[in-house]
Every structure is written in structure tokens, then in C-alpha cells.
Scaffold this motif. Structure first.
Motif, PDB file in Angstrom:
ATOM      1  N   GLY A 150      -6.968  10.193  -5.644  1.00  0.00           N
ATOM      2  CA  GLY A 150      -6.953   8.634  -5.257  1.00  0.00           C
ATOM      3  C   GLY A 150      -8.464   8.524  -4.894  1.00  0.00           C
ATOM      4  N   VAL A 151      -8.954   7.164  -4.727  1.00  0.00           N
ATOM      5  CA  VAL A 151     -10.310   6.994  -4.808  1.00  0.00           C
ATOM      6  C   VAL A 151     -10.260   5.824  -3.724  1.00  0.00           C
ATOM      7  CG1 VAL A 151     -12.527   6.143  -5.528  1.00  0.00           C
ATOM      8  CG2 VAL A 151     -11.122   7.835  -6.798  1.00  0.00           C
ATOM      9  N   ASN A 152     -10.971   6.005  -2.387  1.00  0.00           N
ATOM     10  CA  ASN A 152     -11.226   4.887  -1.662  1.00  0.00           C
ATOM     11  C   ASN A 152     -12.614   4.182  -1.910  1.00  0.00           C
ATOM     12  OD1 ASN A 152      -8.865   5.521  -0.780  1.00  0.00           O
ATOM     13  ND2 ASN A 152      -9.424   5.996   1.533  1.00  0.00           N
ATOM     14  N   ILE A 153     -12.796   2.916  -2.113  1.00  0.00           N
ATOM     15  CA  ILE A 153     -14.100   2.277  -2.457  1.00  0.00           C
ATOM     16  C   ILE A 153     -14.379   1.528  -1.372  1.00  0.00           C
ATOM     17  CG2 ILE A 153     -15.448   0.763  -3.854  1.00  0.00           C
ATOM     18  CD1 ILE A 153     -13.619   1.372  -6.175  1.00  0.00           C
TER      19      ILE A 153
ATOM     20  N   THR B 298       7.033  -2.043   7.376  1.00  0.00           N
ATOM     21  CA  THR B 298       7.554  -0.762   8.549  1.00  0.00           C
ATOM     22  C   THR B 298       7.632   0.541   7.776  1.00  0.00           C
ATOM     23  OG1 THR B 298       9.759  -1.601   7.686  1.00  0.00           O
ATOM     24  CG2 THR B 298       9.036  -2.304   9.914  1.00  0.00           C
ATOM     25  N   GLU B 299       7.759   0.730   6.513  1.00  0.00           N
ATOM     26  CA  GLU B 299       7.607   1.823   5.854  1.00  0.00           C
ATOM     27  C   GLU B 299       6.142   2.634   5.983  1.00  0.00           C
ATOM     28  OE1 GLU B 299       7.484   2.176   1.336  1.00  0.00           O
ATOM     29  OE2 GLU B 299       7.789   0.093   1.703  1.00  0.00           O
ATOM     30  N   LYS B 300       6.076   4.036   6.265  1.00  0.00           N
ATOM     31  CA  LYS B 300       4.677   4.554   6.428  1.00  0.00           C
ATOM     32  C   LYS B 300       4.242   4.574   4.794  1.00  0.00           C
ATOM     33  CE  LYS B 300       2.569   8.527   8.089  1.00  0.00           C
ATOM     34  NZ  LYS B 300       1.097   8.049   7.663  1.00  0.00           N
ATOM     35  N   LEU B 301       2.764   4.312   4.752  1.00  0.00           N
ATOM     36  CA  LEU B 301       2.340   4.399   3.579  1.00  0.00           C
ATOM     37  C   LEU B 301       0.942   5.300   3.617  1.00  0.00           C
ATOM     38  CD1 LEU B 301       2.110   0.637   2.277  1.00  0.00           C
ATOM     39  CD2 LEU B 301       3.692   2.474   1.444  1.00  0.00           C
ATOM     40  N   GLY B 302       0.836   6.086   2.714  1.00  0.00           N
ATOM     41  CA  GLY B 302      -0.456   7.040   2.949  1.00  0.00           C
ATOM     42  C   GLY B 302      -0.270   8.074   3.891  1.00  0.00           C
ATOM     43  N   ASN B 303      -1.489   8.758   4.162  1.00  0.00           N
ATOM     44  CA  ASN B 303      -1.822   9.864   5.069  1.00  0.00           C
ATOM     45  C   ASN B 303      -2.043   9.361   6.460  1.00  0.00           C
ATOM     46  OD1 ASN B 303      -1.421  11.644   3.041  1.00  0.00           O
ATOM     47  ND2 ASN B 303      -3.619  11.664   2.216  1.00  0.00           N
ATOM     48  N   GLY B 304      -2.710   8.393   6.563  1.00  0.00           N
ATOM     49  CA  GLY B 304      -3.576   7.917   7.926  1.00  0.00           C
ATOM     50  C   GLY B 304      -2.847   6.907   8.651  1.00  0.00           C
ATOM     51  N   PRO B 305      -3.540   6.141   9.513  1.00  0.00           N
ATOM     52  CA  PRO B 305      -3.080   5.653  10.671  1.00  0.00           C
ATOM     53  C   PRO B 305      -3.169   4.146  10.200  1.00  0.00           C
ATOM     54  CG  PRO B 305      -5.589   5.995  10.776  1.00  0.00           C
ATOM     55  CD  PRO B 305      -4.914   6.723   9.681  1.00  0.00           C
ATOM     56  N   CYS B 306      -3.380   3.869   8.915  1.00  0.00           N
ATOM     57  CA  CYS B 306      -3.421   2.332   8.724  1.00  0.00           C
ATOM     58  C   CYS B 306      -1.764   1.861   8.690  1.00  0.00           C
ATOM     59  CB  CYS B 306      -3.991   2.375   7.037  1.00  0.00           C
ATOM     60  SG  CYS B 306      -4.343   0.782   6.673  1.00  0.00           S
ATOM     61  N   HIS B 307      -1.904   0.483   9.008  1.00  0.00           N
ATOM     62  CA  HIS B 307      -0.553   0.039   9.114  1.00  0.00           C
ATOM     63  C   HIS B 307      -0.876  -1.611   8.265  1.00  0.00           C
ATOM     64  CE1 HIS B 307      -2.384  -1.391  12.866  1.00  0.00           C
ATOM     65  NE2 HIS B 307      -2.133  -2.589  12.557  1.00  0.00           N
TER      66      HIS B 307
END
Ligand code: SAM
Ligand code: SF4
Length: 324
Positions: A114-117, A219-228
Motif C-alpha cells: 500500500g502507498v499513502n501519498i 462503523t466497520e474498521k478499515l485499515g491498521n490505524g486510528p482513522c475513522h
């Protein structure tokens, strides 16, 4: 690894350099920073060695960061080796995107997950004011290049400053026009961020809802982190918020950080952790290194205290030296 507050730590951000080709006003001074010599920076084989020990202690996901990770030569080689490390399930990268067009293919071939820009504005003038460079076209080209590899998820990260409301909506609309998530990061008072003004999640949401109608919280959790996330009608991707200030998420923190000089940091705010480079270079056994890591993690602070006026043990480094 479980810390003393019962949090499972399975994610590490590894900074591979403190150098960068941009000068974002909240991260790096215009004149740059006093650069560390190459000798002080961990070599790839040292990072891979430590990654193996982290994996044996329970780390499953690695994010490569910096400075700008793509300025480090042969970064794809590191990605490949980390991907081959037993126990590591995911290797991703966060980049300012300026060198992504050249690097995308090699990164994908190396197995990047994955790549975050980082893209703070699509308006050239606003982008220049924030990053002090005129590289917006290159970032966009890098984003377009990544679209050739739809199997690799791309996210756009935007630190919320005082971008114009129309600029904020324009950035958010990337998630309407392309199947990617756009995430707004609240400004954190670390290093130069302390003197920058940012918008809160509430302010951003108000601006976005005025333009795009009301968003539906996911409501479902997406990704590894604290982002909502929220979903806007007609959008292919979601809009995310990483709000360390207004929606503190320390009770769910799953991460530690390794600086490019081999210092293991257990909380973004505090200069608390342990140096791993010296023991690594003076022949400490894997068992000893693992013990140092476990001990540091057991002392991971319960939470940041960004909102306290005066806080003890404040981190004095710039964000480019920590890795975000
Ligand atoms: N150069 C790469 C980039 O910009 O993505 C990686 C390093 S950068 C330090 C990692 C992340 O930290 C970026 O998303 C950046 O916007 C974010 N960041 C830097 N300073 C920050 C601050 N004071 N508050 C919030 N986020 C910050
Ligand atoms: Fe460089 Fe990233 Fe810091 Fe901007 S946020 S100066 S791109 S390290």
C-alpha cells in the motif's frame, strides 16, 4: 507484544532517512535540518535484522517513512527484504509522492502492500505555500502512475491547515473521482506543527457536508490505524479523519516507531524509548535486542498530552526526524 495497558502492539513505522526534498511548513524548516551522517543512519541490512527481531516479538505490519523514504537509494530493495521477513504480513509506505512516478513499478515489483501519498492541496499556489516547493505536478503524476497498479491500495493524506474551503473540497473530491480514500490529518503540536494552525475534524466535516451533503459514518474498521471514515453519496472512496487532538485514540494505540538512527520511540510525543543502534553495532545478541524492545514497549506511555499547556519530556525533534 502487549503493553502494560493491555494494548497489542503489532505495527511499526520505520523511518529510513531524515532527508526530504520538500519543506512542509509544519514539518521541516526552510533551510533544512542538520543532516545526520550516513554512518549514523541504519543500513538496510541493520533495518532488516531489527525487523526480524520485531517480528519475533509480534510486529506484523511495517510502514516505511522518513523524511522522504523515496529519496533513499534502492528503497525497493528494502521493501523486498522486509516482505521476505518471517512474521511480517504487510509492508507499506508513506511518501510525498514527488518521486513516485519513477519508483512505482519497482515498489510494486518488490511487493509493496500500500502507498499513502501526502497531498495537502491541489491548488499550485496553496501547495507551494505549504511545501515551499513547486512539485505538485510530480505528485499528481506519481498518483496517476500508481493507478496502473490497482491491486496496490493508495490513500491520499492531507494535513489540515487553513486551506481554503474550496481547496479542501477539491482534495476530498479525489475520493469522488477515483477509488481511493482521502484522509484529513489533524495538525499535531510537534516540532514546527506547534506554531501552525489547523482545522479540527468538526470544522472540516462542516465544510465537506456543505458541499457534498451529509456523510454516513462507517462503523466497520478499515485499515491498521486510528482513522475513522464517512461515506459521501456518489464517492468511490471514503473520507477519513485522523484526529489525534479532537478525538484522542491513545487507548487503541498499536504502534511504535524506529527513527532512521535506530532509536525506538514508543510514543510520538515523548522522547521515551531505547537506542538499538549502539547495541546492534556492538554485537548484542538477538535475545538482548529483543529484551530491550520488550522493556521499552512495557514503558510505553498511556497517552500523549498534546492538549496540556506544559508537558513533561516533550519531543524536541522535527517530525521529519521521527517519521510522522
Ligand atoms: N515525507 C513523507 C510524507 O510526507 O508522507 C513521510 C514522512 S512525513 C513526516 C509522515 C506524515 O507525517 C505525513 O503525512 C505528514 O503530513 C505528517 N506530518 C508531519 N508533521 C505533522 C504534524 N505536525 N501534524 C500532523 N501530521 C504531520
Ligand atoms: Fe518532507 Fe514529509 Fe516532512 Fe513534508 S511532511 S517536509 S514531505 S518529511
Amino acid at each position: 507484544m502487549i503493553d502494560r495497558y493491555g494494548r497489542e502492539i503489532d505495527y511499526i513505522r520505520i523511518s529510513v532517512t531524515d532527508r526530504c526534498n520538500l519543506r512542509c511548513v509544519y514539518c521541516m524548516p526552510e533551510e533544512g535540518i542538520l543532516l545526520t551522517s550516513h554512518q549514523e543512519i541504519l543500513r538496510f541490512h541493520e533495518i532488516v535484522h531489527l525487523a526480524g527481531i520485531f517480528a519475533s516479538a509480534g510486529i506484523r505490519k511495517i510502514k516505511l517513512t522518513g523524511g522522504e523514504p523515496l529519496v533513499r537509494l534502492q528503497i525497493e530493495q528494502l521493501v523486498k527484504e522486509l516482505k521476505g521477513t518471517e512474521g511480517i504480513e504487510q509492508v507499506t509506505l508513506t511518501t510525498n509522492g514527488t518521486l513516485l512516478r519513477e519508483k512505482a513499478e519497482a515498489l510494486v515489483q518488490a511487493g509493496i502492500d500500500g502507498v499513502n501519498i501526502s497531498l495537502n492541496s491541489l491548488d499550485p499556489e496553496e501547495y507551494r505555500q505549504i511545501t515551499r516547493k513547486e512539485e505538485l505536478d510530480k505528485v499528481w503524476e506519481g498518483f496517476q502512475e500508481m493507478r496502473k497498479y490497482p491491486e496496490v491500495p493508495v490513500k491520499i493524506n492531507c494535513v489540515s491547515m487553513e486551506q481554503s474551503p474550496s481547496g479542501i473540497c477539491r482534495t476530498a473530491a479525489i475520493a469522488r473521482d477515483y477509488p481511493v480514500h482521502v484522509r484529513f490529518i489533524e495538525m499535531m503540536p510537534i516540532g514546527l506543527g506547534e506554531s501552525c494552525k489547523g482545522r479540527s475534524e468538526e470544522e472540516l466535516l462542516q465544510i465537506l457536508e456543505k458541499e457534498f451533503g451529509s456523510g454516513t459514518p462507517i462503523t466497520e474498521k478499515l485499515g491498521n490505524g486510528p482513522c475513522h471514515y464517512v461515506q459521501f453519496e456518489g464517492f468511490q472512496g471514503k473520507i477519513g479523519f485522523i484526529s489525534a487532538m479532537s478525538h484522542k485514540f491513545c487507548d487503541r494505540c498499536n504502534r511504535i516507531r524506529l527513527t532512521s538512527q535506530g532509536y525506538l520511540k514508543t510514543c510520538l510525543q515523548y522522547d521515551r524509548g531505547v537506542d538499538l543502534r549502539e547495541p546492534l553495532r556492538t554485537g548484542a545478541s538477538d535475545h538482548m535486542l529483543r529484551e530491550l524492545i520488550l522493556q521499552a514497549v512495557s514503558h510505553k506511555p498511556a497517552s500523549h498530552a498534546f492538549t496540556e499547556k506544559v508537558s513533561r519530556e516533550r519531543e524536541e525533534k522535527f517530525m521529519s526526524q521521527i517519521g510522522g
